[in-house]
Design an enzyme around this catalytic site. Structure first.
Site, short mmCIF file in Angstrom:
data_model
loop_
_atom_site.label_atom_id
_atom_site.label_comp_id
_atom_site.label_asym_id
_atom_site.label_seq_id
_atom_site.Cartn_x
_atom_site.Cartn_y
_atom_site.Cartn_z
N LYS A 147 12.48 93.21 -20.96
CA LYS A 147 11.15 93.50 -21.03
C LYS A 147 10.54 92.09 -22.10
CE LYS A 147 9.43 94.27 -26.47
NZ LYS A 147 9.33 95.71 -27.93
N ASP A 181 5.74 89.91 -30.53
CA ASP A 181 4.28 90.87 -30.99
C ASP A 181 4.23 90.98 -31.95
OD1 ASP A 181 4.43 93.63 -31.03
OD2 ASP A 181 6.69 94.18 -31.11
N LYS A 197 1.97 94.38 -37.33
CA LYS A 197 2.91 94.66 -38.29
C LYS A 197 2.87 94.23 -39.85
CE LYS A 197 6.70 94.54 -34.87
NZ LYS A 197 7.35 95.56 -34.35
N ASP A 255 11.09 89.44 -29.39
CA ASP A 255 10.77 90.27 -28.33
C ASP A 255 10.82 90.33 -26.62
OD1 ASP A 255 10.75 92.85 -28.53
OD2 ASP A 255 7.98 93.16 -28.76
N ARG A 299 7.67 99.85 -25.24
CA ARG A 299 7.27 100.88 -23.30
C ARG A 299 6.69 101.31 -22.65
NH1 ARG A 299 8.90 105.86 -28.19
NH2 ARG A 299 9.41 102.86 -29.46
N1 BES Z 1 9.51 94.69 -30.77
C1 BES Z 1 9.61 95.63 -31.72
C2 BES Z 1 11.05 96.20 -32.06
C3 BES Z 1 11.73 95.60 -32.78
C4 BES Z 1 11.87 95.84 -34.72
C5 BES Z 1 12.53 94.90 -32.03
C6 BES Z 1 12.56 95.37 -34.79
C7 BES Z 1 13.52 93.56 -32.81
C8 BES Z 1 13.46 93.92 -34.57
C9 BES Z 1 8.66 97.60 -30.72
O1 BES Z 1 8.19 96.47 -29.78
C10 BES Z 1 8.41 98.08 -32.23
O2 BES Z 1 7.21 97.47 -32.26
N2 BES Z 1 8.61 99.14 -31.93
C11 BES Z 1 8.59 100.20 -33.03
C12 BES Z 1 7.52 101.54 -33.21
C13 BES Z 1 7.74 102.35 -33.03
C14 BES Z 1 5.66 102.12 -33.76
C15 BES Z 1 7.68 103.83 -31.86
C16 BES Z 1 9.02 100.01 -34.07
O3 BES Z 1 10.43 100.37 -33.86
O4 BES Z 1 9.20 100.08 -35.40
ZN ZN Z 2 8.10 95.25 -28.72
MN MN Z 3 5.88 96.81 -30.90
#
Ligand code: BES
Ligand code: ZN
Ligand code: MN
Length: 494
Positions: free
Chosen positions: A260, A265, A272, A283, A346
């Site tokens: 990835k 992000d 966020k 990320d 994803r």
């Molecule tokens: N890059 C994030 C995941 C992440 C979170 C990596 C904390 C490292 C530390 C990913 O793209 C993300 O935002 N995932 C979401 C998924 C959700 C919206 C289903 C998450 O984990 O909140």
């Molecule tokens: Zn991400």
């Molecule tokens: Mn994300």
């Protein structure tokens, strides 16, 4: 990076620097210092609390008569059951202690009993533990430089194997550090183009590695709707990076590594909160690991073909950004309803994995900082592993164990697939609620690998550390370069 120099002879009486001595807990003296003199130093140290426990280190000026001017004692823990990992940690402790005490050069007698794997681990620990990301520090003039040189003496008969272990360690550490530097770089500096340029540099300096970088125009032609959709709100061009290592001899099999590569992000329109965004330059850690592996792979000539695939873009909000409710079409033709623009990993991996399948590989390993849920479940030291092939996972697990990089399997619960069924498209990019976030992410990715044996590594926790762990001195704050070493070991043995 400090330099290791191995030799069968050097005059230790005239060596002006600090000597490293290894101590086991509950044993007298040191593994690599002559009997009585060593024992006396050890007794003095024990009076001050140095018991030879794993992770202990002490710097002392030994009494006159001992050959070294200074001694840096490193504890390895109990002699029985000492593991390769203890040596990696002792090496890391050396790196830390050297910086703290402003020691730049050390020497040691490499004990004959400590074979290749242990030598590799020790050197690796020292190289990784000496790491600091200093690119943006302007006041370094008086800062300690840290360890610069390690002289290692061994018996003439073991010199060749010691040298080869040190060379492997240097290569592993260099791969991990390449990843760390990319991860630690500010997100406006480490853009998708910078990742593509790094891939170019790697391909240019290895004759067994070819490179194709697909641009936005190419991606449109290929129907990479996941990557293009996530990219649309960003001012930076997206790329699909494809590195390809081909061994000189006929390959035994082919493996795809898919990383990835979200260089920042923000969450997109599903923005966020500020605090969660602070570390989101990390990320692209999966992509950085793939680049780290490719920077070293050709040195080892493994008899397997390896594809390194990195879909890379930012995930940004804005007037053009993709929206909740949008439907994207992945390269394999599947449609994806976007209900949360923060589940972007994803979406870009849908194309990365479809592309890997198109290469007709025998195995796929993807690496992604995919879910915060994985950090909640396993913390910062363990990655989630989800796989459709228990045998592949068992083999890969052995490689991670040898490198001290921990993974823990989570199940791909078929019944949960219901949760990503969409009313308007083939699948949607989030589940219904807060349950099983990491598994849902894995199930989504599984839609794009078909029957290919596959492992998904959710490295969201261990890819980037916001604190340090005293027991793990070779891991430094920030990017860890996680999985570079495990993947190299896996590919070499594959
Ligand atoms: N890059 C994030 C995941 C992440 C979170 C990596 C904390 C490292 C530390 C990913 O793209 C993300 O935002 N995932 C979401 C998924 C959700 C919206 C289903 C998450 O984990 O909140
Ligand atoms: Zn991400
Ligand atoms: Mn994300």
């Amino acid at each position: 990076m400090p330099v290791f120099q191995a030799a069968a002879h050097f005059d230790r009486k005239s060596a002006p620097y600090t000597w490293v001595l290894f101590a086991f807990e509950k044993e007298k003296g040191f593994v690599n210092a002559p009997g009585k003199a060593g024992e006396a130093i050890r007794e003095g140290l024990e009076a001050e609390g140095f018991m030879g426990r794993e992770g202990q280190a002490a710097l002392v000026t030994p009494p006159g008569g001992f050959f070294a001017k200074r001694v840096l004692a490193l504890g390895l823990g109990a002699k029985e059951g000492v593991e390769v990992e203890s040596f990696r940690r002792a090496g890391g402790r050396l790196g830390r202690k050297a910086r703290e005490a402003r020691v730049e050069e050390v020497s040691l007698d490499w004990p004959r009993a400590f074979d290749g794997e242990r030598a590799k681990a020790f050197a690796e620990g020292a190289l990784l533990g000496s790491y600091q990301y200093n690119l943006y520090k302007t006041q370094l003039k008086d800062a300690p430089k840290g360890l610069q040189k390690v002289w290692v003496k061994t018996a003439p008969g073991s010199l060749a194997s010691l040298k080869s272990a040190l060379k492997t360690a240097e290569s592993y550490a260099a791969g991990a550090i390449l990843a760390r530097d990319l991860i630690n770089g500010p997100p406006s500096d480490v853009t998708p183009k910078v990742l593509a340029d790094m891939a170019r540099k790697i391909a240019a300096s290895n004759k067994n590695i070819r490179l194709k970088v697909y641009t936005k125009k190419d991606l449109k032609r290929m129907g990479a709707g996941g990557l293009l959709g996530v990219n649309i709100g960003s001012a930076q061009e997206p790329f699909l990076i494809h590195l390809h290592y081909k061994p000189a001899s006929k390959p035994r099999k082919s493996v795809a590594l898919v990383g990835k590569g979200i260089t920042f992000d923000s969450g997109g329109l599903s923005l966020k909160p500020a605090g969660s965004m602070e570390t989101m330059k990390m990320d692209m850690s999966g992509g950085a690991a793939v680049l780290g592996v490719f920077s070293q792979i050709a040195q080892f000539n493994p008899p397997v073909e390896v594809h390194g695939i990195v879909p890379t873009t930012e995930n940004m909000p804005g007037g053009r950004a993709y929206k909740p409710g949008d439907v994207l079409k992945a390269m394999n033709g599947k449609t994806m309803e976007v209900l949360n623009t923060d589940a972007e990993g994803r979406l870009i991996l849908s194309d990365g994995l479809s592309y890997a399948v198109r290469q007709k590989v025998d195995e796929i390993i993807d690496l992604a900082t995919l879910t915060g849920a994985c950090v909640v479940a396993l913390g910062s030291l363990v990655s989630g592993a989800l796989s459709n092939d228990p045998k592949l996972l068992a083999r890969f697990t052995r490689a991670t164990e040898a490198e001290g990089e921990r993974i823990w399997e989570m199940p791909l619960v078929k019944e949960y697939r219901e949760d990503i069924r969409s009313k308007v498209a083939d699948i949607k990019n989030i589940g219904g609620g807060r349950e099983a976030g990491t598994i849902i992410g894995g199930l989504f990715l599984q839609e794009f690998v078909g029957d290919t044996p596959w492992i998904h590594l959710d490295i969201a926790g261990p890819a980037y550390l916001e604190r340090e762990y005293p027991a793990l001195p070779y891991l430094t704050y920030g990017g860890t370069g996680l999985m570079v070493r495990s993947l190299l070991t896996y590919l070499r043995g594959a």
